[in-house]
Write a protein that holds these residues in place. Structure first.
Motif, PDB file in Angstrom:
ATOM      1  N   THR A  36      43.412  37.457  39.072  1.00 50.89           N
ATOM      2  CA  THR A  36      43.025  36.423  38.120  1.00 50.89           C
ATOM      3  C   THR A  36      42.386  35.380  38.989  1.00 50.89           C
ATOM      4  O   THR A  36      42.675  34.863  39.949  1.00 50.89           O
ATOM      5  CB  THR A  36      44.064  36.090  37.207  1.00 50.89           C
ATOM      6  OG1 THR A  36      45.018  35.209  37.969  1.00 50.89           O
ATOM      7  CG2 THR A  36      44.884  37.161  36.540  1.00 50.89           C
ATOM      8  N   ALA A  37      41.405  34.779  38.195  1.00 47.38           N
ATOM      9  CA  ALA A  37      40.630  33.623  38.499  1.00 47.38           C
ATOM     10  C   ALA A  37      41.002  32.405  37.671  1.00 47.38           C
ATOM     11  O   ALA A  37      41.241  32.836  36.392  1.00 47.38           O
ATOM     12  CB  ALA A  37      39.158  33.750  38.332  1.00 47.38           C
ATOM     13  N   ASP A  62      37.874  41.804  39.543  1.00 52.10           N
ATOM     14  CA  ASP A  62      37.721  42.912  38.842  1.00 52.10           C
ATOM     15  C   ASP A  62      36.844  44.086  39.548  1.00 52.10           C
ATOM     16  O   ASP A  62      37.559  45.372  39.802  1.00 52.10           O
ATOM     17  CB  ASP A  62      37.174  42.913  37.517  1.00 52.10           C
ATOM     18  CG  ASP A  62      37.841  42.179  36.613  1.00 52.10           C
ATOM     19  OD1 ASP A  62      39.122  41.771  36.760  1.00 52.10           O
ATOM     20  OD2 ASP A  62      37.425  41.635  35.534  1.00 52.10           O
ATOM     21  N   SER A  63      35.983  43.912  40.190  1.00 48.48           N
ATOM     22  CA  SER A  63      35.184  44.853  41.164  1.00 48.48           C
ATOM     23  C   SER A  63      36.059  45.371  42.446  1.00 48.48           C
ATOM     24  O   SER A  63      36.068  46.412  42.601  1.00 48.48           O
ATOM     25  CB  SER A  63      33.751  44.267  41.282  1.00 48.48           C
ATOM     26  OG  SER A  63      33.211  45.283  42.389  1.00 48.48           O
ATOM     27  N   ARG A  64      36.480  44.455  43.163  1.00 46.35           N
ATOM     28  CA  ARG A  64      37.462  44.504  44.121  1.00 46.35           C
ATOM     29  C   ARG A  64      38.687  45.534  43.655  1.00 46.35           C
ATOM     30  O   ARG A  64      39.165  46.536  44.442  1.00 46.35           O
ATOM     31  CB  ARG A  64      38.063  43.425  44.610  1.00 46.35           C
ATOM     32  CG  ARG A  64      37.230  42.608  45.521  1.00 46.35           C
ATOM     33  CD  ARG A  64      37.855  41.305  45.953  1.00 46.35           C
ATOM     34  NE  ARG A  64      39.200  41.627  46.298  1.00 46.35           N
ATOM     35  CZ  ARG A  64      39.594  41.331  47.686  1.00 46.35           C
ATOM     36  NH1 ARG A  64      38.921  40.803  48.412  1.00 46.35           N
ATOM     37  NH2 ARG A  64      40.896  41.491  48.082  1.00 46.35           N
ATOM     38  N   GLN A  65      39.244  45.313  42.422  1.00 45.56           N
ATOM     39  CA  GLN A  65      40.435  46.353  42.041  1.00 45.56           C
ATOM     40  C   GLN A  65      39.815  47.671  41.786  1.00 45.56           C
ATOM     41  O   GLN A  65      40.702  48.585  42.052  1.00 45.56           O
ATOM     42  CB  GLN A  65      40.933  45.466  40.729  1.00 45.56           C
ATOM     43  CG  GLN A  65      41.727  44.265  41.126  1.00 45.56           C
ATOM     44  CD  GLN A  65      43.009  44.530  41.728  1.00 45.56           C
ATOM     45  OE1 GLN A  65      43.526  45.378  41.916  1.00 45.56           O
ATOM     46  NE2 GLN A  65      43.519  43.472  42.576  1.00 45.56           N
ATOM     47  N   ASN A  66      38.668  47.668  41.182  1.00 46.84           N
ATOM     48  CA  ASN A  66      38.196  49.010  40.784  1.00 46.84           C
ATOM     49  C   ASN A  66      37.896  49.605  42.029  1.00 46.84           C
ATOM     50  O   ASN A  66      37.870  51.023  42.244  1.00 46.84           O
ATOM     51  CB  ASN A  66      36.918  48.827  40.039  1.00 46.84           C
ATOM     52  CG  ASN A  66      37.148  48.404  38.401  1.00 46.84           C
ATOM     53  OD1 ASN A  66      38.087  48.372  38.145  1.00 46.84           O
ATOM     54  ND2 ASN A  66      36.125  47.719  37.963  1.00 46.84           N
TER      55      ASN A  66
END
Length: 138
Positions: A24-25, A131-135
């Motif tokens: 989270t940010a 979120d992109s890193r998580q995906n």
């Protein structure tokens, strides 16, 4: 270790920070553009043990690069040279619009929105990157 997100504007720099797990940010502060902006960023980098910086890259809505992109690229180079960290540019189209909408929905007054909009935009920029890193890792 954290990832720092920045919304680089002509008058201010919105700052957000990831949590330690990079999920989270959270908004941290808004820095007024001045000769001391690098000192303030240096202090935050030290305090939060920042390992990477993500800067909103202001592409035009049609995907082309405008004059603000050049200024952002130059600022990214300054940060790389000054702090020796990886600095990534992240497409920020609509981040300020999303931040504005969120603040309006939260019934934040216009005068208060003016003071936190850049910090909120930095949150949206960084959250998109996280979120992109998580995906990618899924």
């Amino acid at each position: 270790m954290r990832i720092m997100g920045l919304d680089f504007g002509s008058k201010t720099i919105g700052v957000a920070m990831s949590d330690a797990l990079f999920w989270t940010a959270q908004g941290v502060k808004t820095i007024r553009r001045s000769k001391k902006e690098l000192d303030e960023l240096r202090e935050l980098i030290r305090e939060y043990e920042v390992m990477e910086i993500v800067i909103g890259y202001p592409k035009n809505m049609n995907g082309t690069l405008g004059p603000r992109c050049t200024l952002t690229e130059e600022f990214a180079e300054v940060l790389r040279a000054e702090f020796g960290l990886e600095v990534k540019l992240w497409d920020e189209r609509l981040s300020t619009v999303a931040a504005q909408r969120t603040l309006i929905e939260a019934d934040v007054s216009r005068s208060k929105r003016k003071h936190v909009i850049d910090k909120m935009a930095a949150v949206f920029i960084l959250q998109g990157y996280l979120d992109s890193r998580q995906n990618k890792n899924s």
